[in-house]
Design an enzyme around this catalytic site. Structure first.
Site, PDB file in Angstrom:
ATOM      1  N   GLU A  59       2.299  -7.191  -9.638  1.00 43.28           N
ATOM      2  CA  GLU A  59       2.905  -7.221  -8.306  1.00 43.28           C
ATOM      3  C   GLU A  59       1.892  -7.447  -7.190  1.00 43.28           C
ATOM      4  O   GLU A  59       1.708  -6.584  -6.329  1.00 43.28           O
ATOM      5  CB  GLU A  59       3.618  -5.892  -8.048  1.00 43.28           C
ATOM      6  CG  GLU A  59       4.724  -5.613  -9.029  1.00 43.28           C
ATOM      7  CD  GLU A  59       5.315  -4.229  -8.882  1.00 43.28           C
ATOM      8  OE1 GLU A  59       6.484  -4.069  -9.235  1.00 43.28           O
ATOM      9  OE2 GLU A  59       4.596  -3.307  -8.408  1.00 43.28           O
ATOM     10  N   CYS A  76       0.108   1.200  25.701  1.00 40.99           N
ATOM     11  CA  CYS A  76      -0.405   2.343  26.454  1.00 40.99           C
ATOM     12  C   CYS A  76      -0.920   3.390  25.486  1.00 40.99           C
ATOM     13  O   CYS A  76      -0.247   4.408  25.215  1.00 40.99           O
ATOM     14  CB  CYS A  76       0.706   2.921  27.323  1.00 40.99           C
ATOM     15  SG  CYS A  76       1.139   1.771  28.604  1.00 40.99           S
ATOM     16  N   TYR A 133       0.838  -7.193   5.620  1.00 40.05           N
ATOM     17  CA  TYR A 133       1.005  -5.889   6.271  1.00 40.05           C
ATOM     18  C   TYR A 133       0.731  -5.934   7.781  1.00 40.05           C
ATOM     19  O   TYR A 133       0.237  -4.974   8.357  1.00 40.05           O
ATOM     20  CB  TYR A 133       0.116  -4.827   5.596  1.00 40.05           C
ATOM     21  CG  TYR A 133       0.385  -4.711   4.117  1.00 40.05           C
ATOM     22  CD1 TYR A 133       1.578  -4.178   3.645  1.00 40.05           C
ATOM     23  CD2 TYR A 133      -0.537  -5.171   3.180  1.00 40.05           C
ATOM     24  CE1 TYR A 133       1.842  -4.107   2.286  1.00 40.05           C
ATOM     25  CE2 TYR A 133      -0.282  -5.091   1.810  1.00 40.05           C
ATOM     26  CZ  TYR A 133       0.911  -4.565   1.380  1.00 40.05           C
ATOM     27  OH  TYR A 133       1.173  -4.494   0.035  1.00 40.05           O
TER      28      TYR A 133
HETATM   29  N1  LLP Z   1       3.368  -2.630  -6.095  1.00 40.04           N
HETATM   30  C1  LLP Z   1       3.530  -1.413  -5.562  1.00 40.04           C
HETATM   31  C2  LLP Z   1       4.358  -0.449  -6.280  1.00 40.04           C
HETATM   32  C3  LLP Z   1       2.937  -1.076  -4.355  1.00 40.04           C
HETATM   33  O1  LLP Z   1       3.108   0.138  -3.868  1.00 40.04           O
HETATM   34  C4  LLP Z   1       2.172  -2.040  -3.660  1.00 40.04           C
HETATM   35  C5  LLP Z   1       1.579  -1.720  -2.378  1.00 40.04           C
HETATM   36  C6  LLP Z   1       2.034  -3.313  -4.240  1.00 40.04           C
HETATM   37  C7  LLP Z   1       2.633  -3.570  -5.455  1.00 40.04           C
HETATM   38  C8  LLP Z   1       1.261  -4.415  -3.573  1.00 40.04           C
HETATM   39  O2  LLP Z   1      -0.069  -4.114  -3.421  1.00 40.04           O
HETATM   40  P1  LLP Z   1      -1.083  -5.218  -2.802  1.00 40.04           P
HETATM   41  O3  LLP Z   1      -1.267  -6.287  -3.845  1.00 40.04           O
HETATM   42  O4  LLP Z   1      -0.444  -5.767  -1.600  1.00 40.04           O
HETATM   43  O5  LLP Z   1      -2.302  -4.446  -2.491  1.00 40.04           O
HETATM   44  N2  LLP Z   1       0.211  -0.860   4.477  1.00 40.04           N
HETATM   45  C9  LLP Z   1      -1.012  -0.862   3.703  1.00 40.04           C
HETATM   46  C10 LLP Z   1      -0.765  -1.296   2.297  1.00 40.04           C
HETATM   47  C11 LLP Z   1       0.173  -0.387   1.546  1.00 40.04           C
HETATM   48  C12 LLP Z   1       0.426  -0.921   0.180  1.00 40.04           C
HETATM   49  C13 LLP Z   1       1.433  -0.129  -0.526  1.00 40.04           C
HETATM   50  N3  LLP Z   1       1.780  -0.602  -1.802  1.00 40.04           N
HETATM   51  C14 LLP Z   1      -2.039  -1.784   4.365  1.00 40.04           C
HETATM   52  O6  LLP Z   1      -1.763  -2.301   5.450  1.00 40.04           O
HETATM   53  O7  LLP Z   1      -3.133  -1.954   3.859  1.00 40.04           O
END
Ligand code: LLP
Length: 445
Positions: free
Chosen positions: A294, A365, A394
């Site tokens: 994923e 602000c 994100y």
């Molecule tokens: N699968 C699951 C179950 C997840 O919880 C996540 C990310 C992904 C896949 C994807 O992960 P990636 O390949 O995008 O790292 N808001 C935070 C990131 C939170 C990610 C949460 N889960 C940020 O801005 O860095």
């Protein structure tokens, strides 16, 4: 600048993304503006898809983690590229199905899926639901029984791998709201429980060890722990693992403190992970599971930039120089949340050498409304177009209307031409659901 396929400096000295001049994009669509390079997105999706097909005999599927950037167009692109998606809410599921995304290629996540979200997932016919609580297993079973179906589920397990990343985005250590721990017997107990249910078919396990991870070894270790556990469950409960979902988490370039991996380079992560699956299943004499991955950030992160216009400039002698832009934490809350680092470029003077250290502030602000702190730039003036790189993941998905600022629109660039994939918000959109109660009289003086 870190020159990449997607970003270039053209003869005018302007930054280009996907062949489109960023200054021209800013003029055409206004700022703040999210811009995405379609070619880079498709390239990343195809690298993951093809690597899995080549090295794993096609027994598996790449699921784009759509929490990184969710809108109808991205779901269409994922479908065209023959990959699946993961969704974590009814809202993401709705957006995907509205775009015509095939439900059987959707995996639904969430540590607390609401009753109506589970109902929506079952009605849509999603391929997998990842259960993360006993109550969810009960609900999926009951709702599937009502519909006369058997729903495939995976259990979210927590292999206890410490991955190098920011604590807020770390999700597989023992103290986590996600998953059932392998260490304390809870994963075993919930496996036994799920196997008693008639209308859920336990297909396997899911884990996600965290985000922005560059060490292959972290993924290999997680695979090993998951498969050791699966082997134990085979012996103890007679449960044969059919599907293994290893989540996402592959790191991307934000600044030169990060590794710069070309799209093809991400194949190495998958290959390392696949090798570990093959070795461990052979060791335990388990059949090869159907493999799900994923990736979110690594597909969309470097494909996107944000364009701003520089406004107020405040030079506090001996302290700091602030460049304020027409966006801020409402379109990119990642500095406020995680002190994330970004690389800025003056898009209209991209070939000029940096001459000063500045901090980029937003227009909210809130003192902590910053985009980048102590970054090198040529001397900027009001009206300059500032690009922040690697904002594809994100940013839009975590944007908000704080201070009732409008969430910027998103433009997709192909062959040098940009088109809206998310149209601009209006003030009417922002105030659409507000209700003025009749008893709140309007004072007319
Ligand atoms: N699968 C699951 C179950 C997840 O919880 C996540 C990310 C992904 C896949 C994807 O992960 P990636 O390949 O995008 O790292 N808001 C935070 C990131 C939170 C990610 C949460 N889960 C940020 O801005 O860095």
């Amino acid at each position: 600048m870190n020159e990449r396929e997607t970003l270039k400096i053209n003869a005018k000295g302007h930054l280009e993304i996907g062949g489109a001049d960023c200054v021209a994009l800013a003029q055409e669509f206004g700022t703040p503006l999210y811009v995405f390079d379609e070619k880079y997105i498709r390239k990343m999706m195809s690298v993951y898809r093809d690597t899995l097909a080549t090295y794993y005999d096609g027994k598996g599927m790449v699921l784009y983690a759509s929490k990184a950037f969710s809108c109808k167009a991205i779901y269409r692109i994922a479908d065209e590229e023959n990959i699946g998606i993961d969704v974590v809410s009814g809202g993401e599921l709705y957006t995907a199905t509205q775009a015509g995304f095939p439900a059987q290629n959707i995996c639904m996540h969430g540590n607390n899926k609401l009753d109506y979200e589970l109902g929506e997932a079952l009605d849509a016919g999603v391929g997998y639901i990842v259960a993360d609580a006993y109550s969810e297993i009960d609900k999926i079973d009951a709702e599937a029984a009502k519909r006369g179906i058997v729903q495939k589920i995976l259990l979210r397990i927590n292999p206890g791998v410490e991955a190098h990343t920011h604590a807020f985005v770390q999700t597989a250590t023992t103290d986590s709201k996600f998953g059932f721990s392998l260490q304390n017997g809870t994963a075993e107990a919930v496996t036994a429980y799920a196997l008693t249910k008639k209308n859920v078919q336990l297909d396997g396990y899911h884990c996600h060890i965290g985000s922005q991870i560059f060490e292959k070894q972290s993924f290999v270790l997680a695979v090993e722990k998951c498969l050791d556990f699966a082997a134990e469950m085979q012996k103890k409960l007679g449960f044969t693992l059919k599907t293994l979902n290893m989540g996402g988490g592959f790191g991307v370039w934000y600044t030169d403190e990060d590794k710069k991996i070309p799209p093809e380079g991400y194949a190495e992560y998958l290959i390392a992970l696949i090798e570990a699956v093959k070795a461990k299943t052979a060791e335990h004499k388990l059949p090869l599971p159907y493999l799900l991955l994923e990736p979110g950030r690594s597909i969309i992160g470097e494909a996107g930039i944000t364009l701003y216009t520089v406004g107020a400039i405040k030079d506090i002698p001996g302290v700091r120089k602030y460049l304020a832009v027409d966006g801020g934490m409402f379109d990119n809350p990642r500095y406020a949340l995680y002190q994330s680092k970004y690389t800025p470029i003056l898009a209209n003077r991209a070939s000029e050498e940096p001459t000063e250290i500045v901090s980029i502030a937003g227009k909210c602000c809130e003192s902590g409304d910053l985009i980048a702190v102590n970054v090198n730039l040529p001397k900027a003036e009001s009206g300059d177009i500032l690009a922040i790189l690697s904002t594809g993941a994100y940013n839009y998905s975590m944007a908000m209307n704080y201070n009732r600022n409008k969430i910027p629109p998103c433009v997709l660039v192909k062959d040098g031409k940009g088109e809206y994939i998310v149209k601009p918000q209006t003030y009417e959109d922002i105030a659409r659901n507000d209700v003025i109660l009749e008893r709140l009289s309007k004072k007319t003086k």
